[in-house]
Enzyme design. Structure first.
Site, PDB file in Angstrom:
ATOM      1  NE  ARG A  25      -2.325  24.829 -23.598  1.00  0.00           N
ATOM      2  CZ  ARG A  25      -3.535  24.575 -23.126  1.00  0.00           C
ATOM      3  NH1 ARG A  25      -3.941  23.329 -22.940  1.00  0.00           N
ATOM      4  NH2 ARG A  25      -4.371  25.564 -22.836  1.00  0.00           N
ATOM      5  NE  ARG A 123      10.779  56.974 -19.163  1.00  0.00           N
ATOM      6  CZ  ARG A 123      11.765  57.674 -19.732  1.00  0.00           C
ATOM      7  NH1 ARG A 123      11.582  58.242 -20.917  1.00  0.00           N
ATOM      8  NH2 ARG A 123      12.931  57.816 -19.138  1.00  0.00           N
ATOM      9  CB  CYS A 143      -3.954  33.438 -21.828  1.00  0.00           C
ATOM     10  SG  CYS A 143      -4.079  31.632 -21.921  1.00  0.00           S
ATOM     11  CG  ASN A 174      -9.107  37.673 -21.434  1.00  0.00           C
ATOM     12  OD1 ASN A 174      -8.705  36.778 -22.181  1.00  0.00           O
ATOM     13  ND2 ASN A 174      -9.333  37.455 -20.150  1.00  0.00           N
ATOM     14  CG  HIS A 204      -5.819  30.675 -31.017  1.00  0.00           C
ATOM     15  ND1 HIS A 204      -4.837  31.169 -30.186  1.00  0.00           N
ATOM     16  CD2 HIS A 204      -6.718  30.055 -30.204  1.00  0.00           C
ATOM     17  CE1 HIS A 204      -5.124  30.864 -28.930  1.00  0.00           C
ATOM     18  NE2 HIS A 204      -6.272  30.182 -28.914  1.00  0.00           N
ATOM     19  CB  ILE A 205     -10.707  31.095 -35.065  1.00  0.00           C
ATOM     20  CG1 ILE A 205     -10.907  32.605 -34.908  1.00  0.00           C
ATOM     21  CG2 ILE A 205     -12.057  30.384 -35.227  1.00  0.00           C
ATOM     22  CD1 ILE A 205     -11.514  33.265 -36.132  1.00  0.00           C
ATOM     23  CE1 TYR A 206      -7.921  25.648 -29.506  1.00  0.00           C
ATOM     24  CE2 TYR A 206      -8.938  27.663 -28.649  1.00  0.00           C
ATOM     25  CZ  TYR A 206      -7.926  26.703 -28.609  1.00  0.00           C
ATOM     26  OH  TYR A 206      -6.932  26.804 -27.667  1.00  0.00           O
ATOM     27  CB  ALA A 262      -9.700  24.293 -26.744  1.00  0.00           C
TER      28      ALA A 262
END
Length: 263
Positions: A25, A123, A143, A174, A204-206, A262
């Site tokens: 996107r 649990r 995310c 994170n 992922h890697i941009y 991004a």
């Protein structure tokens, strides 16, 4: 060397060598791999990268904004000189019904802490930001959207599930951020921090981060020992934490690697 560097760089290298190329996107293409996992024993060391600088103080401020202030108001972050949400701020100053809004809506933090203290064998200790009925009114759907908690033998364990992970920018931030959260919640519930597992569904890697990440891989043999986290022992209520109550001792790194987010 830091175990965070070891595990993180292994994933980065795997994506660069074997990742699937595709669009998304944002309009910036990525190489991606599914279901990547890192796991750390927080008794052994604190997981923060040393092969590049990670903005730990900023990560803690954002963490408190989400989990303690339970806010969606970007202006509160800006008051702390944190600009990570500026790109998604709406005209009303918020990010819609996202992140901290969902913790507040269902008193999820209070319920988690109460369950850890009163029913540690449960649990069903889950905090989720993925509220289907509110997704359409979020500036960015979360995310890092869910944590699952477990208590055993005096240790507090946590799994962070992240639907989408920007390996260059988001993941290092994170990982350190939620490892700190485990330390903080363990402290106020009288437990020791245990295992922290970080699951990334779409890692992922941009394309525009590849050069910087290759440079980071070249730093692998220069990686440094992990620092030590310190929690202010005088704080007994999670809502009393201030950014200066969570610090790192001995955090050394090999410098910044500038990357563009991004949107």
């Amino acid at each position: 060397m830091s175990l965070a560097d070891t595990q993180y760089l292994n994933i980065v290298e795997n994506i660069l060598n074997n990742g699937i190329y595709g669009q998304n996107r944002t309009g910036v293409a990525t190489y991606k791999l599914p279901q990547q996992i890192m796991q750390f024993d927080l008794q052994q060391e604190f997981p923060i990268l040393t092969t590049k600088f990670v903005a730990f103080k900023t990560a803690i401020k954002e963490l408190l904004w989400i989990w303690q202030m339970q806010s969606n108001d970007v202006r509160k972050l800006q008051d702390m000189n944190v600009r990570v949400w500026d790109e998604w701020m709406r005209e009303d100053g918020t990010i819609g019904k996202a992140y901290g809004y969902q913790i507040a809506k269902y008193k999820q933090l209070d319920n988690l802490i109460r369950t850890i203290k009163e029913d540690p064998d449960s649990r069903r200790m889950i905090v989720t930001l993925w509220n289907i009925e509110d997704l359409s009114d979020m500036a960015l759907q979360p995310c890092a959207y869910e944590t699952l908690w477990d208590v055993g033998d005096g240790y507090l364990n946590c799994m962070l599930v992240q639907r989408s992970g920007d390996m260059g920018l988001g993941i290092p931030f994170n990982t350190a951020q939620y490892a700190a959260l485990v330390h903080m919640i363990a402290h106020v519930t009288g437990l020791k921090p245990g295992k922290f597992t970080h699951v990334i569904n779409n890692a992922h890697i941009y394309e525009n981060h590849i050069e910087q990440l290759r440079e980071q891989l070249e730093r692998r043999n220069q990686a440094l020992p992990a620092p030590t986290i310190h929690i202010n022992r005088d704080v007994t209520d999670f809502y009393d934490f201030k950014p200066e109550d969570i610090t790192l001792e001995g955090y050394e790194h090999l410098g910044k690697l500038a990357m563009t987010v991004a949107v």
